[in-house]
Design an enzyme around this catalytic site. Structure first.
Site, short mmCIF file in Angstrom:
data_model
loop_
_atom_site.label_atom_id
_atom_site.label_comp_id
_atom_site.label_asym_id
_atom_site.label_seq_id
_atom_site.Cartn_x
_atom_site.Cartn_y
_atom_site.Cartn_z
CE LYS A 159 1.03 1.15 4.42
NZ LYS A 159 1.79 2.38 4.80
N GLY A 195 10.34 -2.70 5.82
CA GLY A 195 10.61 -1.48 6.56
C GLY A 195 10.68 -0.25 5.69
N GLY A 217 5.23 -6.28 5.20
CA GLY A 217 5.16 -7.28 6.26
C GLY A 217 3.75 -7.45 6.78
CB SER A 218 1.11 -4.98 7.63
OG SER A 218 1.82 -4.30 8.65
CG ASP A 224 0.18 -1.37 8.66
OD1 ASP A 224 0.44 -2.35 9.40
OD2 ASP A 224 1.02 -0.87 7.89
#
Length: 280
Positions: free
Chosen positions: A17, A104, A110-111, A144
């Site tokens: 995103k 990162g 990662g989310s 998130d």
């Protein structure tokens, strides 16, 4: 044939995103911050495969960009363990993640991996979780993560978990994603901001023509990050010099995106060592 079919359909493609604007509104008693932003899904994707394992443990492998395989840090493993506690019948699995989204980087890669793990386990092992239950589990993984359960443009408030669908599309534009490989510490970035209510809500700005965003749509993290890392600031300036209608840093950085109306040739102005992706 049946096994091959079963095996193939256990692959999903977690996408990332970008943040369209980001305001830090206030510090909460629980240590988090209240914020407002618009999460917009982008077609830069990882690939996640899960199959049952005859072993009595989780097997995790990774490829592509760097993936952390340690249980304490790997969000896919955390997602599995979260469900395993409530669904002990969940079998042990082999999990492979091909990483294409930089970690990162303010893109939520990662989310997304964690949220897609929850959805895939729910679907393939018939756990019967509702959309709201998946969102509740996702929130336990990160602020998130719930967005990636919905995975449509959303106006986000609270910690980022209060989501309201928003009618916006960038389908007629090209989006350039550039990450210089700089790690911006999120805790440090938050510590540099004095929370405040904005003069105009992001939801109102987003409803305006994109040409007006440059003057009004702000990411609060940009000021401190640009001061410390001029290289990131230079990428945003280069986007505008090449004709971007709007450009901004995503999340707390270090990825910068530009929204263009025309064909672009990023290598002409971006360092060859940067991560670069153009979404048409």
């Amino acid at each position: 044939m049946s096994y091959l079919y079963y095996h193939i359909i256990m692959i999903v493609f977690p996408n990332c995103k970008i943040n369209l604007g980001l305001h830090i509104l206030s510090k909460r008693q629980d240590g988090f911050h209240n914020l407002e932003t618009v999460f917009y899904p982008i077609a830069l994707k990882d690939a996640l495969e899960i199959i049952p394992s005859p072993a009595s443990s989780i097997e995790f492998t990774g490829s592509g960009l760097t993936v952390d395989g340690k249980e304490d840090d790997n969000i896919c493993i955390k997602a599995y363990q979260l469900l395993k506690r409530d669904f002990p019948q969940l079998p042990f699995i082999k999990m492979h993640l091909h990483k294409a989204i930089p970690m990162g980087a303010g893109l939520g890669g990662g989310s997304a991996d964690g949220a897609f793990t929850l959805q895939l386990l729910n679907t393939k092992f018939n756990l019967g979780l509702s959309l709201q239950q998946l969102i509740d589990y996702a929130l336990q993984l990160g602020s998130d993560c719930p967005f990636f359960i919905i995975n449509k443009p959303c106006y986000a408030t609270g910690r980022g978990e209060l989501l309201e669908g928003i009618d916006i599309t960038l389908a007629d534009y090209k989006i350039a994603i550039v990450n210089p490989g700089i790690h911006v510490n999120t805790g440090w970035a938050f510590s540099q901001i004095t929370p405040a209510e904005p003069h105009k809500k992001i939801k109102e700005i987003i409803a305006q023509p994109i040409a007006s965003w440059k003057a009004e749509l702000i990411n609060d993290f940009e000021a401190p990050v640009f001061e410390k890392y001029t290289e990131i600031k230079n990428i945003k300036e280069a986007m505008y010099n090449e004709g971007a209608v709007y450009a901004a840093m995503s999340g707390s950085g270090s990825t910068v995106y530009g929204i263009f109306e025309k064909q672009i040739s990023l290598p002409s102005f971006i360092d060859k060592n940067y991560f670069v992706k153009i979404i048409a």
